[in-house]
Write an enzyme that holds these catalytic residues in place. Structure first.
Site, mmCIF file in Angstrom:
data_model
loop_
_atom_site.group_PDB
_atom_site.id
_atom_site.type_symbol
_atom_site.label_atom_id
_atom_site.label_comp_id
_atom_site.label_asym_id
_atom_site.label_seq_id
_atom_site.Cartn_x
_atom_site.Cartn_y
_atom_site.Cartn_z
ATOM 1 N N ARG A 61 0.834 -1.203 0.000
ATOM 2 C CA ARG A 61 0.000 0.000 0.000
ATOM 3 C C ARG A 61 0.873 1.260 0.000
ATOM 4 O O ARG A 61 0.566 2.239 -0.688
ATOM 5 C CB ARG A 61 -0.909 -0.029 1.232
ATOM 6 C CG ARG A 61 -1.936 1.082 1.279
ATOM 7 C CD ARG A 61 -3.044 0.738 2.256
ATOM 8 N NE ARG A 61 -3.965 1.850 2.411
ATOM 9 C CZ ARG A 61 -4.041 2.618 3.494
ATOM 10 N NH1 ARG A 61 -3.238 2.380 4.527
ATOM 11 N NH2 ARG A 61 -4.911 3.602 3.557
ATOM 12 N N HIS A 65 0.601 4.158 -2.808
ATOM 13 C CA HIS A 65 0.294 5.547 -2.453
ATOM 14 C C HIS A 65 1.452 6.483 -2.807
ATOM 15 O O HIS A 65 1.228 7.653 -3.115
ATOM 16 C CB HIS A 65 -0.035 5.653 -0.963
ATOM 17 C CG HIS A 65 -1.408 5.158 -0.633
ATOM 18 N ND1 HIS A 65 -2.150 5.638 0.436
ATOM 19 C CD2 HIS A 65 -2.185 4.219 -1.222
ATOM 20 C CE1 HIS A 65 -3.322 5.017 0.474
ATOM 21 N NE2 HIS A 65 -3.358 4.144 -0.512
ATOM 22 N N HIS A 192 -5.667 -6.193 -3.002
ATOM 23 C CA HIS A 192 -6.590 -6.260 -1.871
ATOM 24 C C HIS A 192 -6.768 -7.689 -1.368
ATOM 25 O O HIS A 192 -7.576 -7.925 -0.467
ATOM 26 C CB HIS A 192 -7.953 -5.660 -2.252
ATOM 27 C CG HIS A 192 -7.952 -4.169 -2.326
ATOM 28 N ND1 HIS A 192 -9.058 -3.425 -2.665
ATOM 29 C CD2 HIS A 192 -6.963 -3.264 -2.087
ATOM 30 C CE1 HIS A 192 -8.751 -2.133 -2.644
ATOM 31 N NE2 HIS A 192 -7.488 -2.011 -2.308
ATOM 32 N N ASP A 244 -9.882 -9.716 2.284
ATOM 33 C CA ASP A 244 -10.072 -11.046 1.701
ATOM 34 C C ASP A 244 -10.208 -12.023 2.872
ATOM 35 O O ASP A 244 -9.231 -12.611 3.318
ATOM 36 C CB ASP A 244 -8.865 -11.400 0.820
ATOM 37 C CG ASP A 244 -8.948 -12.810 0.232
ATOM 38 O OD1 ASP A 244 -9.915 -13.526 0.525
ATOM 39 O OD2 ASP A 244 -8.018 -13.182 -0.512
#
Length: 324
Positions: A61, A65, A192, A244
């Site tokens: 992540r 980002h 994800h 998940d």
């Protein structure tokens, strides 16, 4: 090792030879200037992941980002100052973590090869190495040679990082702005498969989807009922749930299976099934080998967007502070 992964690793070896250069980024950029650079990163990251299995999602992540704001230039690592609110202060980045480990890697690299290895490359390598720990093998190539940016603005993070509330049109445009395709969007959304989401980024789907105290009709009702037991109100911004649920710590293609069951956690996940091209890609990625192959290519493309190379930017001595 299963057949899918064996074939995938053979592909990566070939792809690495064919795609060893992207602009001024290249494989083994530090081969002469700091020969052990990539090994040092891997050793520290693997050591940390061995005792904290939540780190791969955090570094993946962080890389995402970072790259979506000013390219992959480690601007996401810069601390705010009295005169500047940096990217770290933006709402999407408040839950980022792992900065201390990036600093640990940087300290070791500075001790070994002062002023050589960029923080931007450390972030890219940390994402790859942390996710790869599960396989004990690098599952994508990282081209290196990035330079560190000297500008970091909260406003730019808010303007550029895709929101979990985005519909498909907005998502597609957000990725197109970074020269990434619908295919890249669907493939990178597969990230994800690891990590968690905070209730406040999806609870509107449970309690107030259209402003009428209603539930998102595209969300599996059984899954929605479960989520309500975890997120008991719209105002809950503390509780986290796995994105998940079947395998929250395993990097795999299960994200696409749950998507097809209408159990994507965010509105931006569900949005992938509202477009025919994206849905076609989702169906292709139900095949595990396809997912690993395509993810390796898409994340390399993401790692090359709008970056600083050559003499642009700088090599930060401390990743959280621009050089004086």
């Amino acid at each position: 090792m299963n057949t899918n992964l064996s074939s995938f690793f053979i592909f990566i070896a070939v792809f690495g030879l064919l795609g060893a250069c992207h602009g001024q980024l290249r494989m083994h950029f530090y081969e002469e200037s700091c020969p052990r650079a990539e090994e040092i990163v891997k050793e520290i990251i693997w050591n940390r992941v061995a005792s904290n299995s939540t780190l791969p999602a955090k570094f993946l992540r962080m890389h995402f980002h970072d790259c979506f704001v000013r390219g992959c230039d480690a601007s996401v690592l810069i601390d705010s100052t009295p005169n500047n609110l940096a990217e770290k202060a933006a709402i999407p980045n408040l839950s980022l973590a792992g900065f201390n480990i990036i600093d640990e890697v940087k300290t070791e690299l500075e001790n070994t090869c002062p002023g050589v290895v960029s923080c931007a490359d450390i972030v890219a390598l940390a994402a790859r190495d942390s996710v790869s720990y599960q396989f004990q093998w690098p599952i994508w190539d990282v081209l290196t040679g990035r330079r560190d940016g000297i500008i970091s603005r909260e406003s730019e993070a808010l303007a550029n990082i895709p929101s979990p509330f985005f519909n498909f049109t907005t998502l597609k445009q957000s990725f197109a702005n970074k020269s990434l395709s619908v295919h890249d969007l669907v493939v990178l959304s597969g990230g994800h498969t690891i990590g968690v989401g905070h209730c406040n980024f999806f609870s509107n789907r449970l309690y107030n989807f259209t402003g009428k105290n209603d539930e998102d009709p595209s969300l599996n009702s059984t899954y929605a009922a479960f989520l309500k037991t975890q997120c008991k109100s719209l105002s809950n911004n503390v509780t986290i749930v796995p994105m998940d649920p079947g395998s929250p710590l395993s990097f795999d293609n299960n994200y696409y299976n749950i998507l097809k069951q209408n159990e994507g956690l965010f509105q931006s996940d569900a949005a992938l099934l509202t477009d025919s091209e994206a849905t076609y890609n989702v169906n292709e990625l139900l095949n595990s080998q396809n997912f690993f192959t395509e993810f390796a290519q898409s994340i390399m493309r993401m790692g090359a967007i709008q970056g600083l190379t050559g003499t642009s930017g700088e090599i930060r001595k401390n990743c959280s502070v621009v050089n004086p």
